[in-house]
Design an enzyme around this catalytic site. Sequence first.
Site, PDB file in Angstrom:
ATOM      1  N   ARG A  73       8.340 -12.326   0.568  1.00  0.00           N
ATOM      2  CA  ARG A  73       8.371 -11.228  -0.416  1.00  0.00           C
ATOM      3  C   ARG A  73       9.347 -11.482  -1.551  1.00  0.00           C
ATOM      4  O   ARG A  73       9.488 -10.662  -2.462  1.00  0.00           O
ATOM      5  CB  ARG A  73       8.738  -9.916   0.289  1.00  0.00           C
ATOM      6  CG  ARG A  73       7.729  -9.479   1.327  1.00  0.00           C
ATOM      7  CD  ARG A  73       8.297  -8.404   2.222  1.00  0.00           C
ATOM      8  NE  ARG A  73       9.438  -8.871   2.993  1.00  0.00           N
ATOM      9  CZ  ARG A  73      10.161  -8.105   3.830  1.00  0.00           C
ATOM     10  NH1 ARG A  73       9.851  -6.832   3.966  1.00  0.00           N
ATOM     11  NH2 ARG A  73      11.167  -8.616   4.496  1.00  0.00           N
TER      12      ARG A  73
ATOM     13  N   CYS B 278      16.369 -16.484   0.266  1.00  0.00           N
ATOM     14  CA  CYS B 278      15.789 -16.416   1.604  1.00  0.00           C
ATOM     15  C   CYS B 278      14.353 -16.958   1.579  1.00  0.00           C
ATOM     16  O   CYS B 278      13.665 -16.869   0.555  1.00  0.00           O
ATOM     17  CB  CYS B 278      15.793 -14.967   2.110  1.00  0.00           C
ATOM     18  SG  CYS B 278      15.227 -14.807   3.832  1.00  0.00           S
TER      19      CYS B 278
ATOM     20  N   ASP C 187      11.907 -15.654   2.956  1.00  0.00           N
ATOM     21  CA  ASP C 187      11.009 -14.497   3.025  1.00  0.00           C
ATOM     22  C   ASP C 187       9.935 -14.532   1.922  1.00  0.00           C
ATOM     23  O   ASP C 187      10.263 -14.699   0.746  1.00  0.00           O
ATOM     24  CB  ASP C 187      11.854 -13.211   2.894  1.00  0.00           C
ATOM     25  CG  ASP C 187      11.079 -11.972   3.299  1.00  0.00           C
ATOM     26  OD1 ASP C 187      10.023 -11.698   2.680  1.00  0.00           O
ATOM     27  OD2 ASP C 187      11.527 -11.261   4.215  1.00  0.00           O
TER      28      ASP C 187
ATOM     29  N   HIS D 172      18.277 -10.391   0.104  1.00  0.00           N
ATOM     30  CA  HIS D 172      17.378  -9.239  -0.100  1.00  0.00           C
ATOM     31  C   HIS D 172      17.620  -8.207   0.993  1.00  0.00           C
ATOM     32  O   HIS D 172      17.984  -8.543   2.127  1.00  0.00           O
ATOM     33  CB  HIS D 172      15.908  -9.685  -0.110  1.00  0.00           C
ATOM     34  CG  HIS D 172      15.412 -10.234   1.189  1.00  0.00           C
ATOM     35  ND1 HIS D 172      14.651  -9.496   2.059  1.00  0.00           N
ATOM     36  CD2 HIS D 172      15.592 -11.431   1.792  1.00  0.00           C
ATOM     37  CE1 HIS D 172      14.371 -10.226   3.119  1.00  0.00           C
ATOM     38  NE2 HIS D 172      14.932 -11.408   2.986  1.00  0.00           N
TER      39      HIS D 172
ATOM     40  N   CYS E 237      16.445  -7.896   5.260  1.00  0.00           N
ATOM     41  CA  CYS E 237      16.225  -9.296   5.654  1.00  0.00           C
ATOM     42  C   CYS E 237      16.077  -9.412   7.179  1.00  0.00           C
ATOM     43  O   CYS E 237      16.961  -9.006   7.938  1.00  0.00           O
ATOM     44  CB  CYS E 237      17.384 -10.160   5.171  1.00  0.00           C
ATOM     45  SG  CYS E 237      17.183 -11.910   5.578  1.00  0.00           S
TER      46      CYS E 237
HETATM   47 CO    CO Z   1      15.370 -12.690   4.490  1.00  0.00          CO
END
Ligand code: CO
Length: 211
Positions: free
Chosen positions: A45, A41, A43, A97, A100
């Site tokens: 993080r 992803c 993302d 994750h 999400c």
């Molecule tokens: Co995500």
Amino acid sequence: MNVSELLANNKRWAQQVSEEQPELFATLSKQQTPKYLWIGCSDSRVPANEIVGLLPGQLFVHRNVGNLVKHVDFNCQSVIQYAVDVLKVENIIICGHYGCGGIKVAMENTNAGISDYWLRSVKDHFWFNQKELKKLDSDEDRLNRMCEINVIRQVSNLSRSKIVQTAWQRGQQLHVHGWIYSVNDGVIHDLKVDRHGFKDEEDIYEPDNDS
Ligand code: CO
């Protein structure tokens, strides 16, 4: 932190890496030989290299919202083709994750703009799995289970892709893995949905061996 500080950070990082591994940049300037393709992803993080402790040159990476593998996404498919056909990676890791945001949007009746098109297939799988998801106690549990279901779905998509199937057809070693990362504690969980050949797939998805 402004962007000029990022450039200053980079200078320090390059210096530190050069001191710790004097040969690294010289070696990498000639070629890359990563053994793994990471599909994760976007993302912030979930930084791919850091969480699996790999250096530059060790991980070929594709990231998008929701770690989706779509057959008509030429961006993702081009990365997969280069990784499989040219770099000859032996492992493709699809890592989702928990929590999400992309999956969450697909589970709600919000208007997220263009992301709604991108995430429509996730919404469909949310619908297909309503029965299982309704049994869970909280919205958080439902979201996290849906994040797992999405990874499992993408492992299946990837295993049924032309590129992976053609690689298996010519006898190339290629394993597909489905993992999920917890942003709460930094730990990756193996969903144990590995695929490494036609025997894991339904016949309808197999190419004709004579073609
Ligand atoms: Co995500």
